[in-house]
Design an enzyme around this catalytic site. Sequence first.
Site, PDB file in Angstrom:
ATOM      1  N   CYS A 133      15.465  80.338  25.138  1.00  0.00           N
ATOM      2  CA  CYS A 133      16.211  79.071  25.140  1.00  0.00           C
ATOM      3  C   CYS A 133      17.508  79.183  24.336  1.00  0.00           C
ATOM      4  CB  CYS A 133      15.329  77.937  24.632  1.00  0.00           C
ATOM      5  SG  CYS A 133      16.189  76.345  24.539  1.00  0.00           S
ATOM      6  N   GLU A 143      14.441  78.930  32.140  1.00  0.00           N
ATOM      7  CA  GLU A 143      15.743  78.365  31.768  1.00  0.00           C
ATOM      8  C   GLU A 143      16.605  78.164  33.011  1.00  0.00           C
ATOM      9  OE1 GLU A 143      17.354  77.289  28.972  1.00  0.00           O
ATOM     10  OE2 GLU A 143      15.416  77.345  27.986  1.00  0.00           O
TER      11      GLU A 143
END
Length: 226
Positions: A137, A208
């Site tokens: 992330c 993601e």
Amino acid sequence: MLFSQELKEASKPIIKKIYKDPFIQDMLHGTLSSDAIKFYLRADASYLKEFANIYALLIPKMNQLEDVKFLVEQIQFIVEGEVEAHEILAEYVQENYNEIVQEKVWPPSGDHYIKHMYFNAYAKENAAYTIAAMAPCPYVYQVIAKAALKDNGLNQNSILARWFEFYSKEMDALVNVFDNLMNQLTENMSIKEKNEIKSCFLQSTVHERNFFNMSYIQEDWLYGGD
């Protein structure tokens, strides 16, 4: 090569695709739709709440007080600091951030990502698995933001340029800490275990990509099968 660097090298093809996907490209050019932005904000508000909870699960697995202190600070950053990036996007759509996130969304791709992190936090004793699930992330945001600021296609006149500026700096410390922890925690691991952790890291990198894409298309649960 350090194991953390090995993970980053393996993730490069996925991150290149994220950068070329329409969500980031439209943001780069200052043309991302308000609907996509608001969907992203609502989904990310839910995601970050769970991300903070997973930090709390990670803390008891830390051996060094310094690492515990840093993770506590990261929880505080999620609660307060990262809102700055969200406020930039709210300013872009000319709506109040708190009002935008009053409406909750929990899309399939976000659900899958969050459960992937929880699984590794609960099912694996070694904190390296949890970190592998979490680390993409900040790393993805860092890489994309730094690339965008060097991209001639960046719309410098758009408010969205400030979003890239924020993430080009604010993720550095966290990425470094995660890298160091990853290297320490995997030092005596077998090749099999390291491959499991690499797979976990790459899965989160794919998550993601899916997270940005789900926001672009405003993904929903298709309970009717359509």
